[in-house]
Design a protein around this motif. Structure first.
Motif, PDB file in Angstrom:
ATOM      1  N   ALA A  15      -4.533  59.200  28.280  1.00  0.00           N
ATOM      2  CA  ALA A  15      -5.176  59.496  27.254  1.00  0.00           C
ATOM      3  C   ALA A  15      -4.186  60.601  26.166  1.00  0.00           C
ATOM      4  O   ALA A  15      -4.231  59.838  25.285  1.00  0.00           O
ATOM      5  CB  ALA A  15      -6.226  60.139  27.613  1.00  0.00           C
ATOM      6  N   LEU A  18      -1.443  58.191  25.426  1.00  0.00           N
ATOM      7  CA  LEU A  18      -2.121  57.064  23.692  1.00  0.00           C
ATOM      8  C   LEU A  18      -2.291  58.145  22.295  1.00  0.00           C
ATOM      9  O   LEU A  18      -2.530  57.457  21.358  1.00  0.00           O
ATOM     10  CB  LEU A  18      -4.110  56.748  24.078  1.00  0.00           C
ATOM     11  N   TRP A  21       1.310  58.443  20.974  1.00  0.00           N
ATOM     12  CA  TRP A  21       1.989  57.480  19.926  1.00  0.00           C
ATOM     13  C   TRP A  21       1.161  56.214  19.949  1.00  0.00           C
ATOM     14  O   TRP A  21       2.032  54.825  20.269  1.00  0.00           O
ATOM     15  CB  TRP A  21       2.833  57.438  21.763  1.00  0.00           C
ATOM     16  N   GLY A  22       0.129  56.407  20.155  1.00  0.00           N
ATOM     17  CA  GLY A  22      -1.203  55.528  19.916  1.00  0.00           C
ATOM     18  C   GLY A  22      -0.766  54.907  18.450  1.00  0.00           C
ATOM     19  O   GLY A  22      -0.984  55.390  17.488  1.00  0.00           O
TER      20      GLY A  22
END
Length: 173
Positions: A15, A18, A21-22
């Motif tokens: 999590a 993400l 780098w999401g």
């Protein structure tokens, strides 16, 4: 560290990855409504609704809520006060039942003992600080008359109301 803790740590790290780098840009496309095809009826008895549902036209606000300054719904509107208390019970015009007949008070005597004298029974009673020795037909304080003495009971009459009462005096000895 247990396998369960290992899985939880992996989930938290995933999590966080993400989050860092999401993709952070919102989607620019707008989803449009899609028309669905009407499925054919399985049974002849089941009626399918028409393909186009009826949509009612919107009414102007002045028709629904009234003009500005008016109370919503008028004098008999939705938001008027209501009395939810039940109505008071109706008073019946029946006469009250007659009071119960007067009853003799409980016997005020305490049984002390009994003895057979001259072929008749004598019973020893006490009341407060007085002791009484009574035989059949004896009147006690003008209120009680001894009717019979037949062990295990002694029968007395309360003279003001002429009511019969019994006192347990034990079995024949």
């Amino acid at each position: 560290m247990t396998p369960r803790h290992s899985l939880m740590l992996a989930g938290v790290l995933g999590a966080g990855a993400l989050l860092l780098w999401g993709e952070r840009q919102p989607v620019a496309e707008v989803a449009e409504a899609v028309e669905r095809a009407v499925a054919p009826a399985r049974h002849a008895a089941v009626k399918q609704p028409s393909a186009q549902p009826a949509i009612l036209a919107l009414l102007p606000r002045s028709e629904v809520a009234g003009e500005e300054g008016e109370t919503f719904g008028g004098a008999d509107g939705v938001f008027q006060s209501q009395n939810w208390n039940p109505p008071p019970p109706k008073m019946a015009l029946t006469a009250a039942p007659p009071p119960p007949p007067p009853m003799a008070p409980p016997l005020p005597f305490v049984y002390l003992g009994k003895a057979a004298a001259d072929g008749a029974w004598e019973v020893f009673l006490s009341r407060a600080d007085k002791t009484y020795i009574v035989r059949a037909n004896t009147v006690i304080d003008g209120a009680y008359k001894v009717v019979t003495i037949a062990p295990p009971v002694m029968t007395l009459t309360y003279l003001p109301l002429n009511q019969v009462q019994q006192l347990n005096i034990g079995v024949l000895e």
